[in-house]
Scaffold this active site. Structure first.
Site, PDB file in Angstrom:
ATOM      1  N   ARG D  72       0.880  -1.168   0.000  1.00  0.00           N
ATOM      2  CA  ARG D  72       0.000   0.000   0.000  1.00  0.00           C
ATOM      3  C   ARG D  72       0.924   1.226   0.000  1.00  0.00           C
ATOM      4  O   ARG D  72       1.888   1.284   0.758  1.00  0.00           O
ATOM      5  CB  ARG D  72      -0.912   0.011   1.227  1.00  0.00           C
ATOM      6  CG  ARG D  72      -1.439  -1.363   1.596  1.00  0.00           C
ATOM      7  CD  ARG D  72      -2.937  -1.447   1.837  1.00  0.00           C
ATOM      8  NE  ARG D  72      -3.307  -2.865   1.943  1.00  0.00           N
ATOM      9  CZ  ARG D  72      -4.422  -3.403   1.459  1.00  0.00           C
ATOM     10  NH1 ARG D  72      -5.289  -2.658   0.817  1.00  0.00           N
ATOM     11  NH2 ARG D  72      -4.682  -4.685   1.583  1.00  0.00           N
ATOM     12  N   SER D  73       0.655   2.150  -0.867  1.00  0.00           N
ATOM     13  CA  SER D  73       1.558   3.302  -1.006  1.00  0.00           C
ATOM     14  C   SER D  73       0.875   4.583  -0.560  1.00  0.00           C
ATOM     15  O   SER D  73      -0.066   5.055  -1.198  1.00  0.00           O
ATOM     16  CB  SER D  73       2.003   3.418  -2.467  1.00  0.00           C
ATOM     17  OG  SER D  73       2.687   4.637  -2.664  1.00  0.00           O
ATOM     18  N   GLY D 102      -7.575  -4.414  -6.999  1.00  0.00           N
ATOM     19  CA  GLY D 102      -8.984  -4.199  -6.703  1.00  0.00           C
ATOM     20  C   GLY D 102      -9.388  -2.752  -6.893  1.00  0.00           C
ATOM     21  O   GLY D 102      -8.807  -2.016  -7.697  1.00  0.00           O
ATOM     22  N   ASP D 128     -12.027 -11.034  -2.916  1.00  0.00           N
ATOM     23  CA  ASP D 128     -13.365 -10.698  -2.412  1.00  0.00           C
ATOM     24  C   ASP D 128     -14.484 -10.778  -3.441  1.00  0.00           C
ATOM     25  O   ASP D 128     -15.661 -10.791  -3.077  1.00  0.00           O
ATOM     26  CB  ASP D 128     -13.349  -9.296  -1.793  1.00  0.00           C
ATOM     27  CG  ASP D 128     -12.559  -9.258  -0.498  1.00  0.00           C
ATOM     28  OD1 ASP D 128     -12.567 -10.282   0.212  1.00  0.00           O
ATOM     29  OD2 ASP D 128     -11.949  -8.226  -0.198  1.00  0.00           O
ATOM     30  N   ARG D 155     -15.960 -29.220  10.606  1.00  0.00           N
ATOM     31  CA  ARG D 155     -17.168 -30.021  10.714  1.00  0.00           C
ATOM     32  C   ARG D 155     -16.880 -31.373  11.392  1.00  0.00           C
ATOM     33  O   ARG D 155     -17.696 -31.875  12.166  1.00  0.00           O
ATOM     34  CB  ARG D 155     -17.766 -30.275   9.338  1.00  0.00           C
ATOM     35  CG  ARG D 155     -19.114 -30.983   9.397  1.00  0.00           C
ATOM     36  CD  ARG D 155     -19.386 -31.753   8.125  1.00  0.00           C
ATOM     37  NE  ARG D 155     -19.321 -30.908   6.950  1.00  0.00           N
ATOM     38  CZ  ARG D 155     -20.318 -30.137   6.566  1.00  0.00           C
ATOM     39  NH1 ARG D 155     -21.420 -30.123   7.252  1.00  0.00           N
ATOM     40  NH2 ARG D 155     -20.200 -29.393   5.484  1.00  0.00           N
ATOM     41  N   GLY D 171     -14.329 -10.785   3.744  1.00  0.00           N
ATOM     42  CA  GLY D 171     -15.437 -10.066   3.130  1.00  0.00           C
ATOM     43  C   GLY D 171     -15.921  -8.932   4.017  1.00  0.00           C
ATOM     44  O   GLY D 171     -16.892  -9.098   4.732  1.00  0.00           O
ATOM     45  N   ALA D 187     -23.645 -24.779   5.582  1.00  0.00           N
ATOM     46  CA  ALA D 187     -23.871 -23.976   6.789  1.00  0.00           C
ATOM     47  C   ALA D 187     -25.354 -23.879   7.116  1.00  0.00           C
ATOM     48  O   ALA D 187     -26.196 -23.831   6.217  1.00  0.00           O
ATOM     49  CB  ALA D 187     -23.289 -22.576   6.594  1.00  0.00           C
TER      50      ALA D 187
END
Lengths: 322, 322, 322, 322
Positions: D72-73, D102, D128, D155, D171, D187
């Protein structure tokens, strides 16, 4: 000892890179320079050398194959070839060599020592686990798990179709992979070189399994467990059983893939131990892990002695297939 | 409509269980009773029926194979067999049937409708993706990823040894798996039934790859892409290339395994949609997903129309192998 | 001895099903009836018993979790609870019991023997590997490989972003998982309960790694290796290092999944061995595998003795992180 | 157009390397030189450029992360930073740029075009899937399958212990991963930003599940689906349900790993298409795949328009949890 070299030879095995990394980093930790020889003995003859520092072996721990590449070398079979190899090593001022590979690799190294007095320590890198002097060889655990995953997949299909599958795994002279995979995969029959099985017996077990209510059966066959492999065994069994089986030869997929934790740790330990053995003056020996301890075994012994499979495990497999 | 039946037929495909689960749960959600028919059409003839409630399909979403089993039925080929099947369905008061399978499954269902007026809706369950009327078939994505994983492993070995590998994937009549796997696996050559390739061209590409500095090459061959498969192609290429390749036939491992997310979601949607289609009075049609929408396609069309591979993807594969 | 029971207790571990299968099949092979007790000690108190034949344990070898379920039982903590459990066992004419679990399971079994003279043999089922009397516990190898796979994924991200990651793995009292995963995952720092590390030292190693040109670092922390876990360690390290790390707590994913080959084989051997120990009259002991041989260890010893981590491996990890 | 550049920016995503490879190889196939910019916009400002030929992108197709790194800039947020970046691009005679990332990446590119008239084409690289103008983003399918594998493991444990698990997936603003994983993972409840769910409703569904005989339940929560995430939701649900749940935050493992077949193919297509778009004179647009066709979408639209989740899928999930 100021400068050592490392190379991989024979069939590639998952974890060879982890071993190379350990050689380099432990070598440097001990104040040594480390040179990588590419393409095994062939690269030794051709002088295909590359210096390796700690950063050069970054991010290879988890990779299958070998960054130093491997090749079978015909040239190294001749005294002239070996002389050329030795000359290159001496020119490069290499004081000792670490050879990662199997039986053939060790045999080559023994010649190099005998003829040219260059110290060599071996490390067992082969998926077959057929090397004396170590409980496990580098790559074995990964190969077993890869074959097991394939068998788990095939079982889905076998069970859905009520089929008998003959699955051939690696192991021309030794049944280690087949035995381990057979138990872990719940095979009804395991066919290995060490314990001959004929087609009739095999057919009887499968038929009995069907009578017991099993919808499908799996026969795991080591490459060298039956003349003609799984393909032939299926044909011969058909004569006694009356049903048609399916054959799957797992082949080359068993060599590749990211090494398991066990193979990475084993390779790391053995790579590091090989450096220490060289430094301490050892030569003509292979490092191994026996009962969680590092052990050195002379090449002659490692080559000539036969590692036995565990008979009790073989018997256990039969009970488990009840 | 009070009671429906569901069965799987033809080769098993990962995701069939997810589809069965969706049929049962959506059926029950709509107030229907759901009956499972075991062993495909053969079980229909033998009356091998089992009631399925929401709890009976618990914990199967992630399993390969099919809990309802599958079989090829010779008896169903005859009018007598089909009459017996229809009789069983009527006796069990089944008002509609959902058939999960491929072309052969649809053809059988069409006969059942024609001769006995039993409503049937199909759902595309086959790893080959060769069914018209749906972008993807249930099982395709999993098979592609399984084959890809195998290729990734083989690449480790290929690169370590500077070898050329000929890898045969499933697809007797269609190149969908080979094309997808070829692009995803970075194959130098992709050989599929839809676009003939001769051994000479194949050899030229491989030789050029070597000239470009590639240490290894991978040729992905669909079962039906070359007469005699990967085995024969390797032999024929050898004549033009001068080197020996290695062959790996992936075979049955491509059918099994836990389905990918995509296959589970697709199977769930199509299973649920098949129930709704039956309820709405549809028959003689297969559900499919086209551009993310559910679509119904008459069996006749689904069987007779050929789904085309994407030519642009095939061209793209060549560029990517640069 | 005519009838034996088997149950699983404590945290579930991959391979428990393989052990159950081995108990049942080896039991039946020895002419015994086998009863499964569901929900551990709680089910013993509630009489939740189910007969298990060879077909009942088909197709579970490859499954994570335990088909017999497991639960922590408060009722069993009281003499009354244990009396009820013993009564149920006697009513069901159970002559011996096999208890698969960890320390707490063994302790409960010891009480049952002491108070009610029911023969019990234990088998080590726990991912933590913290049981004396066996080189490895059932589930450890799988947990290590699962954590390793997670770390391999995180490394992709760590390397792409030049980040430091603090990854917490299971192990409240023992560092076995962390040590194995740390070596196999190429961690820069490994923090385990057996060998205290402070935040300052940790920060120094990371900073030195950066100076050596490493773009990213990975710190593997056992749950009990640092007060407050990885989360707190990251905060404390930040004070000395000046950079912000990322934290990932792997948690429950480490318990599940299909067992590795090693865990399946180990569980099969130990399950079968437990049956033979019971038959031979043993009680109050746990089976284990030491140097590839089956060994029996009294519960008292198994509980009270501390299994030591391998110090040399811990030192090796530092060298490998060079 | 003679020379183009390519970079990755924002969070890394599996498949970014496949996209880079496609850009390079298709660029070279069209007679262009290709320059890689390291560390995203920050590297653009610092002039961290490296020429990329076809062999430089060999063997990266299957690797997670990005060989060009990403960062990240802050500097790029200022006009001065962007001016410096543009100056570097011009000095290096770069005629067009391909930006893989993105929303933030597209926004930065839009500024660069607006202020410095440098042609930029975007490609959607983010796990995402929240980018308008493409059915799927590069990395989404892999992230979903990684999360699914974790859920499958959990599970096992959930079922063995009769537990309720709250699993948090990535997300922050979009529920695509949670919805897909929720359906594929079976789910009982899916909590996403697009469709608010309160703790009481959630508790009711879980309690009803238990009444229906389910031994365990799984709640999949998108990071941004509930204030405070899975941790808080579990606490709030406890008030209504009376039982204690377990929480697992999958976190960073979702970003890494070898890309799936689908992601590799998508990335290859989009990388190649971005080159063609640039050559054809396009700028200020992102490539995407919609209904299996390549589509260009203006950055403004891609940023401002919201991609909607499929409501029918959300409803389907409820039925499937019956």
């Amino acid at each position: 000892m100021k400068r050592i070299a490392v190379f991989t030879s024979g069939g590639d095995a998952p974890g060879m890179n982890a071993a190379i990394r350990a050689v380099v980093r432990n070598g440097v930790a001990h104040g040594l320079e480390v040179i990588g020889i590419r393409n095994g003995y062939q690269g030794m003859i051709e002088g295909d050398f590359v210096p390796l520092g700690p950063r050069d072996v970054a991010n290879i721990l988890q990779r299958g194959g070998t960054i130093l590449l491997t090749a079978r070398s015909k040239d190294f079979m001749s005294p002239e070839g070996r002389a050329k190899a030795a000359e290159n090593l001496k020119k490069a001022q290499i004081d000792g060599v670490i050879a990662i590979g199997g039986n053939g690799t060790y045999a080559g190294a023994a010649k190099l020592i005998e003829e040219h007095h260059i110290p060599v320590v071996g490390a067992p890198g082969t998926i077959d686990n057929d090397l004396y002097g170590t409980d496990y060889t580098i790559g074995f655990d990964t190969a077993v798990n890869t074959a097991l995953e394939a068998i788990d997949r095939i079982r889905d299909t076998a069970a859905s179709h009520s089929r008998v599958f003959f699955i051939e795994v690696m192991g021309r002279h030794a049944g280690f992979i087949a035995l381990e995979v057979g138990i872990a995969g719940g095979a009804e029959v395991i066919v290995i070189p060490e314990i001959p099985t004929d087609a009739k017996t095999c057919a009887e077990v499968i038929n009995k399994s069907a009578e017991k209510g099993k919808r499908s059966s799996i026969v795991v066959v080591a490459e060298g467990g039956y003349e003609g492999g799984a393909e032939q065994l299926e044909k011969d069994v058909r004569q006694y059983s009356g049903f048609e089986g399916r054959v799957s030869v797992l082949g080359h997929i068993q060599r590749g893939g990211s090494p398991t934790a066990k193979d990475r740790v084993l390779a790391s330990r053995l790579g590091a131990a090989a450096v220490e053995a060289l430094i301490s003056g050892a030569s003509g020996v292979a490092v191994g892990e026996v009962n969680d301890e590092i052990r050195l075994t002379p090449f002659k012994e490692a080559i000539e002695q036969r590692k036995e499979i565990n008979q009790k495990k073989f018997e256990l497999a039969k009970v488990l297939a009840l």
